[in-house]
Scaffold this motif. Structure first.
Motif, PDB file in Angstrom:
ATOM      1  N   GLN A   1       1.410   6.637  -6.734  1.00  0.00           N
ATOM      2  CA  GLN A   1       0.261   7.485  -7.052  1.00  0.00           C
ATOM      3  C   GLN A   1       0.597   8.963  -6.877  1.00  0.00           C
ATOM      4  O   GLN A   1       0.174   9.806  -7.666  1.00  0.00           O
ATOM      5  CB  GLN A   1      -0.915   7.112  -6.150  1.00  0.00           C
ATOM      6  CG  GLN A   1      -2.202   7.871  -6.467  1.00  0.00           C
ATOM      7  CD  GLN A   1      -2.810   7.447  -7.804  1.00  0.00           C
ATOM      8  OE1 GLN A   1      -2.635   6.301  -8.210  1.00  0.00           O
ATOM      9  NE2 GLN A   1      -3.487   8.363  -8.454  1.00  0.00           N
ATOM     10  N   SER A   2       1.392   9.278  -5.844  1.00  0.00           N
ATOM     11  CA  SER A   2       1.740  10.684  -5.604  1.00  0.00           C
ATOM     12  C   SER A   2       2.673  11.230  -6.663  1.00  0.00           C
ATOM     13  O   SER A   2       2.741  12.448  -6.879  1.00  0.00           O
ATOM     14  CB  SER A   2       2.395  10.819  -4.230  1.00  0.00           C
ATOM     15  OG  SER A   2       3.610  10.095  -4.185  1.00  0.00           O
TER      16      SER A   2
ATOM     17  N   GLU B   1      -8.079   8.548  -3.971  1.00  0.00           N
ATOM     18  CA  GLU B   1      -7.665   9.093  -2.675  1.00  0.00           C
ATOM     19  C   GLU B   1      -8.370   8.399  -1.528  1.00  0.00           C
ATOM     20  O   GLU B   1      -7.767   8.089  -0.498  1.00  0.00           O
ATOM     21  CB  GLU B   1      -7.960  10.589  -2.625  1.00  0.00           C
ATOM     22  CG  GLU B   1      -6.958  11.428  -3.397  1.00  0.00           C
ATOM     23  CD  GLU B   1      -7.193  12.893  -3.148  1.00  0.00           C
ATOM     24  OE1 GLU B   1      -6.215  13.625  -2.983  1.00  0.00           O
ATOM     25  OE2 GLU B   1      -8.367  13.294  -3.118  1.00  0.00           O
TER      26      GLU B   1
ATOM     27  N   THR C   1      -4.144   3.641   4.502  1.00  0.00           N
ATOM     28  CA  THR C   1      -3.278   4.320   5.461  1.00  0.00           C
ATOM     29  C   THR C   1      -3.805   4.184   6.880  1.00  0.00           C
ATOM     30  O   THR C   1      -3.046   3.982   7.826  1.00  0.00           O
ATOM     31  CB  THR C   1      -3.169   5.817   5.089  1.00  0.00           C
ATOM     32  OG1 THR C   1      -2.730   5.912   3.742  1.00  0.00           O
ATOM     33  CG2 THR C   1      -2.196   6.534   6.006  1.00  0.00           C
TER      34      THR C   1
ATOM     35  N   ASP D   1       0.828  -1.203   0.000  1.00  0.00           N
ATOM     36  CA  ASP D   1       0.000   0.000   0.000  1.00  0.00           C
ATOM     37  C   ASP D   1       0.867   1.260   0.000  1.00  0.00           C
ATOM     38  O   ASP D   1       0.560   2.246  -0.686  1.00  0.00           O
ATOM     39  CB  ASP D   1      -0.909   0.006   1.227  1.00  0.00           C
ATOM     40  CG  ASP D   1      -2.084  -0.949   1.075  1.00  0.00           C
ATOM     41  OD1 ASP D   1      -2.308  -1.425  -0.051  1.00  0.00           O
ATOM     42  OD2 ASP D   1      -2.761  -1.213   2.074  1.00  0.00           O
ATOM     43  N   LYS D   2       1.943   1.213   0.762  1.00  0.00           N
ATOM     44  CA  LYS D   2       2.834   2.373   0.812  1.00  0.00           C
ATOM     45  C   LYS D   2       3.510   2.590  -0.528  1.00  0.00           C
ATOM     46  O   LYS D   2       3.679   3.738  -0.981  1.00  0.00           O
ATOM     47  CB  LYS D   2       3.889   2.168   1.909  1.00  0.00           C
ATOM     48  CG  LYS D   2       4.751   3.394   2.149  1.00  0.00           C
ATOM     49  CD  LYS D   2       5.638   3.208   3.365  1.00  0.00           C
ATOM     50  CE  LYS D   2       6.431   4.489   3.628  1.00  0.00           C
ATOM     51  NZ  LYS D   2       7.276   4.367   4.845  1.00  0.00           N
TER      52      LYS D   2
ATOM     53  N   GLN E   1       0.968   4.028  -2.842  1.00  0.00           N
ATOM     54  CA  GLN E   1       0.704   5.413  -2.489  1.00  0.00           C
ATOM     55  C   GLN E   1       1.813   6.320  -3.012  1.00  0.00           C
ATOM     56  O   GLN E   1       1.552   7.421  -3.512  1.00  0.00           O
ATOM     57  CB  GLN E   1       0.581   5.551  -0.974  1.00  0.00           C
ATOM     58  CG  GLN E   1       0.099   6.914  -0.510  1.00  0.00           C
ATOM     59  CD  GLN E   1      -0.121   6.952   0.984  1.00  0.00           C
ATOM     60  OE1 GLN E   1       0.287   6.034   1.693  1.00  0.00           O
ATOM     61  NE2 GLN E   1      -0.770   7.990   1.460  1.00  0.00           N
TER      62      GLN E   1
ATOM     63  N   LEU F   1      -6.727   4.937  -0.993  1.00  0.00           N
ATOM     64  CA  LEU F   1      -5.449   5.030  -0.314  1.00  0.00           C
ATOM     65  C   LEU F   1      -5.612   5.467   1.131  1.00  0.00           C
ATOM     66  O   LEU F   1      -4.889   5.032   2.010  1.00  0.00           O
ATOM     67  CB  LEU F   1      -4.542   6.027  -1.059  1.00  0.00           C
ATOM     68  CG  LEU F   1      -4.098   5.568  -2.459  1.00  0.00           C
ATOM     69  CD1 LEU F   1      -3.373   6.694  -3.160  1.00  0.00           C
ATOM     70  CD2 LEU F   1      -3.214   4.360  -2.356  1.00  0.00           C
TER      71      LEU F   1
END
Length: 478
Positions: free
Chosen positions: A447-448, A463, A470, A440-441, A444, A466
């Motif tokens: 994605q950023s 968003e 988080t 997931d990290k 993320q 994610l």
């Protein structure tokens, strides 16, 4: 009516005694005369007030909460010790003779009394540690002042903090030994517990140094004599040094119990939720900082055989999920670390000063690339070598699982065996959390780095997805 019944039984007693045919030379202890039967007949029923107090005390005293250290050292479950490690506790109801309180208010007073007496006992124990352990070891030169300072940390500074709370709670007790409003007092005092960040962060290195010093005969002999003495209640030194941390995680439990017993129209109804939120935030902060300190401590203890083992994921990890002993498919004992972003297998060793180090074994695995496979009991895990190493001639293999990497030119696979089924399940649970967390990290981060999506609605959905991941990561990391 009751006195007549008892007198009748007493008169019938000689007739019953003649039937039993006791020996004529048997010595009989004379019973002292009394004006009433209360000196002869022992009550068998516990008064309702006292019974409620005892149940409340037991329910709070025996509850436990997860350690604030998130990377719990996985160990084999052991049987409960028969040593008398607990004091004889007294209930609030033992301190009063009569009152006109409701059952709910009695419970409330019991919990507040438990809070107060817990402070008193902690102060006694911390003072004992200073007087019986620290000062004699310093005077007898069993350890140096620097070593003792590292092991005991800031424990001496915690005593005045708890003495302050104890005096505040005692001042709240009225003439009838009841406490009215306790919430404001706790809200004003809880910020003092931020001092626990320094103490708990130091515990990681303190425990390692204490275990190292126990290998010296003078230290081992002194600590053993103390543990065998009555004042220690069969607790070792580390049990005493860990008492502040245990007390810290108990405050939220006590507040929740007080809150349950507080009526809606009570003044504490408005302040207790704020006090509970405050102490939970402090425990979470101590939890986070201690996890970071432990992660850094074990990272420094890793000894790499080659530069290729120095994964950036190891240095980027902020905490440990867990660590402990496992066996590989050759029957070798390994110490395995599951960091936030990487899995590291190592072999324990010692440095020149006798301190513990961990030699990295094979290639560490990034958690985001791990494939986890649970091996059912009875299956061969890695061929005949694995079977022969663990079974001693028996074809059944138990408590095993396999981790391997994916997406790399060199595939790495490790078959590992836990001590028992309980430890195996702990490892599997932590590994699954770590894999999800890392992926997931990574998603993320990717994605950023992407340009904004042309469709605002789709970008909003991404968003939200994610954000939910988080939230789960933050929860599991604690």
């Amino acid at each position: 009516m009751r006195k007549k019944v008892r007198r009748k039984r007493c008169k019938e007693a000689p007739a019953n005694c003649s039937i039993s045919q006791e020996p004529s030379n048997k010595r009989v202890k004379p019973v002292m005369k009394s004006n009433s039967l209360t000196g002869v007949i022992t009550p068998v029923k516990t008064p309702a007030l006292k019974r409620i107090g005892q149940s409340i005390s037991r329910s709070i005293s025996f509850r436990t909460e997860a350690r604030p250290l998130p990377p719990a050292h996985l160990r084999q479950r052991s049987k409960a010790s028969s040593f008398p490690r607990r004091r004889n506790s007294q209930c609030w109801s033992d301190t009063v003779e009569s009152h006109d309180l409701t059952v709910k208010e009695i419970k409330r007073q019991e919990v507040i009394y438990e809070l107060t007496e817990g402070e008193r006992q902690l102060i006694d124990d911390l003072s004992l540690v200073k007087k019986v352990y620290y000062e004699p070891m310093l005077k007898l030169d069993i350890m140096t002042e620097s070593e003792l300072g590292q092991i005991f940390g800031t424990l001496d500074s915690l005593i005045p903090l708890h003495q302050d709370l104890l005096s505040r709670l005692e001042r709240l007790r009225g003439s009838e030994k009841t406490v009215g409003e306790v919430g404001p007092t706790l809200i004003n005092w809880f910020p003092c517990l931020e001092a626990y960040v320094t103490y708990c962060c130091n515990q990681v290195g303190a425990k390692a140094l204490l275990d190292q010093k126990k290998n010296e005969k003078r230290v081992e002999h002194f600590l053993r004599l103390c543990q065998e003495s009555s004042f220690s209640r069969k607790l070792d030194l580390w049990n005493f040094l860990d008492l502040p941390r245990s007390r810290l995680v108990k405050y939220p439990l006590l507040l929740k119990e007080i809150q349950k017993c507080t009526p809606p129209d009570h003044p504490d109804e408005d302040t207790l939720p704020d006090a509970l939120e405050l102490i939970q935030s402090i425990v979470a902060e101590v939890n986070k900082k201690t996890g970071e300190a432990e992660c850094q401590f074990y990272r420094r203890g890793l000894m790499y055989l080659e530069d290729g083992q120095r994964l950036p994921e190891i240095q980027q990890s902020r905490f440990l999920y867990c660590h402990g002993e496992l066996k590989n498919n050759k029957g070798q004992r390994l110490h395995v670390f599951l960091f936030e972003l990487a899995l590291v297998l190592s072999r324990p060793g010692e440095d020149r000063d006798g301190g513990q180090v961990f030699h990295v074994y094979r290639q560490p695995l990034p958690n985001a690339l791990i494939n986890l496979e649970e091996i059912p009991d009875g299956e061969a895990a890695g061929g005949g070598t694995f079977r022969g190493a663990f079974t001693g001639g028996n074809d059944k293999v138990k408590n095993c699982f396999r981790v391997s990497s994916r997406g790399r030119s060199k595939a790495h696979s490790f078959s590992l065996q836990a001590n028992d089924s309980f430890s195996k399940q702990q490892w599997i649970t932590c590994l699954r959390q770590a894999i999800v967390h890392s992926r997931d990290k990574k998603a993320q981060t990717s994605q950023s780095q992407l340009p904004p999506h042309p469709d605002p609605a789709l970008y909003h959905i991404a968003e939200l997805s994610l954000g939910s991941s988080t939230d789960m990561v933050d929860h599991t990391s604690r």
